[in-house]
Design a protein around this motif. Structure first.
Motif, PDB file in Angstrom:
ATOM      1  N   LYS A 257       0.841  -1.211   0.000  1.00  0.00           N
ATOM      2  CA  LYS A 257       0.000   0.000   0.000  1.00  0.00           C
ATOM      3  C   LYS A 257       0.868   1.251   0.000  1.00  0.00           C
ATOM      4  O   LYS A 257       0.648   2.174  -0.775  1.00  0.00           O
ATOM      5  CB  LYS A 257      -0.890   0.020   1.256  1.00  0.00           C
ATOM      6  N   LEU A 259       3.901   1.591  -0.951  1.00  0.00           N
ATOM      7  CA  LEU A 259       4.625   1.723  -2.211  1.00  0.00           C
ATOM      8  C   LEU A 259       3.711   2.277  -3.300  1.00  0.00           C
ATOM      9  O   LEU A 259       4.084   3.218  -4.020  1.00  0.00           O
ATOM     10  CB  LEU A 259       5.194   0.369  -2.654  1.00  0.00           C
ATOM     11  N   VAL A 260       2.514   1.706  -3.409  1.00  0.00           N
ATOM     12  CA  VAL A 260       1.601   2.159  -4.458  1.00  0.00           C
ATOM     13  C   VAL A 260       1.228   3.634  -4.225  1.00  0.00           C
ATOM     14  O   VAL A 260       1.100   4.409  -5.175  1.00  0.00           O
ATOM     15  CB  VAL A 260       0.357   1.240  -4.551  1.00  0.00           C
ATOM     16  N   ASP A 261       1.092   4.033  -2.958  1.00  0.00           N
ATOM     17  CA  ASP A 261       0.856   5.463  -2.660  1.00  0.00           C
ATOM     18  C   ASP A 261       1.967   6.317  -3.262  1.00  0.00           C
ATOM     19  O   ASP A 261       1.723   7.310  -3.937  1.00  0.00           O
ATOM     20  CB  ASP A 261       0.855   5.707  -1.135  1.00  0.00           C
ATOM     21  N   LYS A 262       3.188   5.912  -2.981  1.00  0.00           N
ATOM     22  CA  LYS A 262       4.353   6.659  -3.485  1.00  0.00           C
ATOM     23  C   LYS A 262       4.353   6.716  -5.011  1.00  0.00           C
ATOM     24  O   LYS A 262       4.596   7.765  -5.601  1.00  0.00           O
ATOM     25  CB  LYS A 262       5.653   5.977  -3.018  1.00  0.00           C
ATOM     26  N   LEU A 263       4.124   5.562  -5.629  1.00  0.00           N
ATOM     27  CA  LEU A 263       4.175   5.510  -7.092  1.00  0.00           C
ATOM     28  C   LEU A 263       3.075   6.384  -7.694  1.00  0.00           C
ATOM     29  O   LEU A 263       3.263   7.003  -8.742  1.00  0.00           O
ATOM     30  CB  LEU A 263       4.063   4.062  -7.592  1.00  0.00           C
TER      31      LEU A 263
ATOM     32  N   LEU B 401      13.141   3.688  -3.906  1.00  0.00           N
ATOM     33  CA  LEU B 401      12.241   3.139  -2.896  1.00  0.00           C
ATOM     34  C   LEU B 401      12.649   1.697  -2.668  1.00  0.00           C
ATOM     35  O   LEU B 401      12.758   0.921  -3.628  1.00  0.00           O
ATOM     36  CB  LEU B 401      10.789   3.185  -3.402  1.00  0.00           C
ATOM     37  N   GLU B 417      -2.937  -4.616  -4.889  1.00  0.00           N
ATOM     38  CA  GLU B 417      -3.234  -3.234  -4.497  1.00  0.00           C
ATOM     39  C   GLU B 417      -3.524  -2.364  -5.733  1.00  0.00           C
ATOM     40  O   GLU B 417      -4.464  -1.566  -5.738  1.00  0.00           O
ATOM     41  CB  GLU B 417      -2.048  -2.667  -3.694  1.00  0.00           C
ATOM     42  N   ARG B 421      -7.133  -0.576  -6.658  1.00  0.00           N
ATOM     43  CA  ARG B 421      -7.328   0.867  -6.860  1.00  0.00           C
ATOM     44  C   ARG B 421      -7.906   1.168  -8.236  1.00  0.00           C
ATOM     45  O   ARG B 421      -8.517   2.199  -8.453  1.00  0.00           O
ATOM     46  CB  ARG B 421      -6.006   1.617  -6.693  1.00  0.00           C
TER      47      ARG B 421
END
Ligand code: FAD
Ligand code: FAD
Lengths: 269, 424
Positions: A257, A259-263, B401, B417, B421
């Motif tokens: 989660k 990571l996907v936020d960051k991306l 990252l 994930e 989304r």
């Protein structure tokens, strides 16, 4: 019928020793050994395989480089080449790919003069230091022979023509060329063998001629730094990549989660 | 002796900075013979036979000298360049316009052409010159308008049935004839298989120099020369190449290094159909056939997103979670040599020194430790994500990252994930 193959090899820093200084981000070169450019090992091996297919074939190896490059020529003989030629002179230093391919062209002409016609020149795809991939096609331009780069397979060869596969981004091209010709090979072409005892003996005994600009009858305005259209005007270390962010989370799902936020923030998804 | 370079012994502190800066590793640090008044233990020795006289060592030593309080040390390296007149220097003022080679690959116009057009517009803007595109092939005139819409002022169309597929010697003859006739000032080609194959041959036939695989290009307004900068040693060293006395200055440009120029409908330009006399060309190469890669796999060198796996993937089936994520991201799958050598994935997926060089917007690595030979192929990616059990591995340390964890847990979680989304 046998043919005459010339393999071009370059002695370069042994890649397995390259390390980055973690503090400055620069290359650590202390104690860096030299070896045959990895791609040229495939070139030597392919020539030896063609020799096995076409008995009576001669494999010559040539390099342009400082005196210590002779070690790599001997190593090539240990791996199955029959003879080696060393183009070496202070006047060759600083050559760009234009002048390097010119010098090798003159060297190959000298080999032809002394040892008879050459049917095929084999180069590596690129070196691991200059890394341009220009020299193979460049030699072909000087010789005015046809050439194909990125060769991943020699499908057929005799003393008149060669059929090769070329590795493309979207598949494989198959082409046929009249000999004499030049090819540059990729790693996928073969699995180089290690030197055998017989080869090592031959390598030890081999007499390797050293030729300078006079021996190869080179135009002194076309060699070395002075004969090079390009110059390296400066070289610098790029700002080291900033160590990034460590993504934390209790579970794999939490980390995913975050990571996907960051991306998404970076607009990559 | 054309050039010389030497170290002034008393000024060298043995600090090794020059040896580290040298792109061709021609500087050795040797033990000094003890001398009164000299506390330093090491001394730099330059191997002139290997030196390319690039000035990198002189610059670092001088820079240290500027910073140092002790005025007796540094500024230790002296280089004397005795410029030998190269042959056939040309009158550079006769050469005009920035050209790009618009690559056709198996009947398709490769969009790298639009990246080159965008770059060429910038360069031509500084020069106050025009941008031209050259397209070579069979029935390729149909692409002229597209190239104009993306920024070309002139499109040279070299159209002939014998040019249907890329053959080095034919394409070289076609392009070189046009160069010698029209005299472009700069010429950019994509650093693709085709561009890298025949760029060098064209340069030599047209008697000029070429920079390989440039990622930064600029015009010096004072000299109007092209400064082409390229990464080497896996992006750890940048080298700026100049071609002072020959034209056109040529460079192959790494795909994905520049944004595509936008399409402007209604933009106008000139189309020049180049007269072709193919019977004059030497034709010693015959194109036999093309075997397209099976499946709808993306070409990794052109992919904007890559998901790559290494030894940590463990098996051929271990690539499944990578493929799933690549699919969700519309990216391509790459691999380290360890995974390729193990036979889990074909060589064409290999990234690194002996594989492909890539520069995607996003590089996701799973189970790859980050050895220098791997970094050589991907370190200039824009954003790097590394997933590894070992938080201390080189790739996690350099990644934008990083995630410490088991890829077989983390990758499926990321895919899930993303799909969630997107409302799947
Ligand atoms: C950092 C850096 C950047 C450079 N950039 C450029 C550039 O952009 N343009 C340019 O013109 N020059 C450039 N040079 C100079 C270039 O490295 C030299 O000309 C070098 O001699 C040959 O090029 P290469 O190593 O790239 O060989 P490649 O063209 O990559 O080599 C291909 C094959 O040619 C053969 N070959 C190459 N060199 C030799 C040799 N000495 N003896 C025998 N066979 C050989 C081998 O089979 C090899 O596998 C650069 C040098 C450095 C250090
Ligand atoms: C001349 C030469 C040329 C080379 N060319 C290339 C090249 O082109 N490309 C290339 O890649 N290499 C190349 N190499 C090889 C290179 O030196 C390394 O051996 C290779 O890159 C290592 O691959 P790796 O990172 O996948 O494997 P390893 O270094 O073994 O790393 C595996 C990583 O996976 C992690 N891991 C294990 N299990 C898991 C799990 N379940 N979840 C998460 N992480 C896990 C481990 O912690 C480890 O960090 C070359 C070497 C030489 C000498």
């Amino acid at each position: 019928m046998g043919i005459h193959i010339v393999v071009c090899i370059k002695q370069t820093p042994a890649t397995s020793n390259i390390q980055i200084d973690p503090v400055t981000g620069t290359l650590k070169r202390e104690g860096m050994a030299a070896a045959i450019n990895p791609f040229d090992e495939y070139g030597i091996e392919e020539a030896v395989r063609i020799k096995e297919r076409l008995p009576g074939t001669t494999v010559s190896v040539i390099t342009m480089g400082p005196p210590q490059a002779e070690e790599s020529l001997r190593e090539s003989i240990a791996r199955g080449a029959d003879q080696a030629f060393h183009l070496t002179s202070r006047a060759f230093a600083g050559a760009d790919t234009w002048a390097t391919s010119y010098t090798l062209f003159k060297g190959i002409q000298k080999i032809m003069k002394e040892k008879g016609p050459v049917h095929l020149v084999i180069c590596g795809k690129q070196t691991n230091d200059g890394d341009t991939g220009h020299v193979g096609p460049g030699i072909a331009a000087w010789l005015d022979w046809p050439n194909i780069a990125y060769v991943k397979k020699v499908e057929a060869i005799d003393d008149k023509k060669i059929v090769v596969q070329r590795m493309m981004e979207d598949g494989v091209d198959v082409l046929e060329m009249d000999l004499p010709a030049v090819i540059a090979v990729v790693k996928e072409i073969n699995e180089p063998r290690v030197a055998g005892l017989k080869g090592k003996m031959a390598a030890k005994k081999a007499v390797i001629p050293k030729w300078n600009e006079v021996d190869i009858e080179a135009d002194t305005k076309s060699i070395g730094l002075g004969g090079s259209p390009t110059v390296v005007s400066k070289s610098f270390n790029p700002p080291p990549r900033k160590g990034g962010v460590k993504i934390e989370g209790a579970t794999a799902q939490d980390k995913a989660k975050a990571l996907v936020d960051k991306l998404q923030e970076m607009k990559l998804i | 002796m054309p050039n010389s370079i030497f170290v002034t012994k008393n000024r060298c502190t043995g600090c090794t900075s020059c040896a580290k800066a040298c792109p061709v590793s021609c500087i050795d640090m040797v033990d000094r013979v003890k001398e009164a008044g000299i506390p330093w233990r090491k001394l730099a020795i330059i191997d002139e036979a290997k030196c390319i006289f690039c000035n990198a060592c002189v610059e670092v030593c001088d820079k240290l000298g500027e910073k140092s309080k002790n005025k007796d040390v540094f500024h230790a390296i002296t280089m004397v360049k005795e410029k030998v007149e190269g042959k056939n220097n040309v009158d550079v003022t006769l050469y005009k316009n920035v050209w790009i080679y618009a690559e056709m690959r198996h009947g398709t116009l490769i969009p790298t052409a639009f990246e080159l057009l965008g770059l060429a517009r910038t360069l031509a803007g500084t020069l106050g010159e025009q941008v031209a595109a050259v397209v070579i092939g069979k029935d390729v005139g149909q692409h002229a308008q597209e190239l104009i819409a993306h920024g070309a002022d002139i499109v040279y169309v070299i159209d002939h049935p014998s040019l249907e597929n890329f053959v080095d010697e034919l394409y070289t003859q076609a392009l070189t004839e046009l160069i010698l006739k029209e005299r472009p000032n700069k010429l950019l080609l994509p650093a693709s298989t085709i561009g890298r194959s025949f760029g060098s041959r064209v340069a030599i036939t047209a008697n000029t120099g070429i920079t390989a695989d440039a990622t930064e290009l600029a015009i010096d307004p004072a000299t109007r020369m092209l400064h082409a900068t390229r990464p080497s040693f896996g992006g750890n060293l940048m080298a700026t190449i100049l071609c002072e006395k020959h034209r056109p200055e040529m460079a192959t440009v790494r795909p994905m290094a520049f944004p595509r120029s936008p399409r402007v409908d209604g933009r106008t330009g000139k189309v020049v159909n180049v007269a072709v006399e193919a019977s004059k060309w030497k034709q010693r190469t015959r194109f036999v056939r093309f075997e397209a890669e099976k499946g709808q796999e993306q070409d990794i060198t052109a992919a904007e997103i890559i998901v790559a796996g290494g030894r940590g993937v463990g098996s051929e089936t271990g690539f499944k979670p990578l493929e799933d994520l690549a699919h969700a991201l519309k990216g391509a799958v790459g691999a380290s040599r360890a995974a390729v050598d193990a036979g889990w994935i074909p060589y064409r997926h290999q990234i690194g020194l002996t594989g492909r060089t890539v520069r995607p917007k996003l590089y996701v690595a799973a189970g790859i430790s980050g050895q220098i030979q791997h970094l050589a192929g991907m370190s200039s990616s824009e954003v790097i994500v590394s997933i590894n059990k070992d938080p201390e591995c080189a790739l996690n340390k350099m990644a934008t990252l990083s995630i410490e964890g088991d890829m077989f847990e983390v990758l499926p979680a990321i895919t899930a994930e993303i799909n969630k989304r997107r409302g799947h």
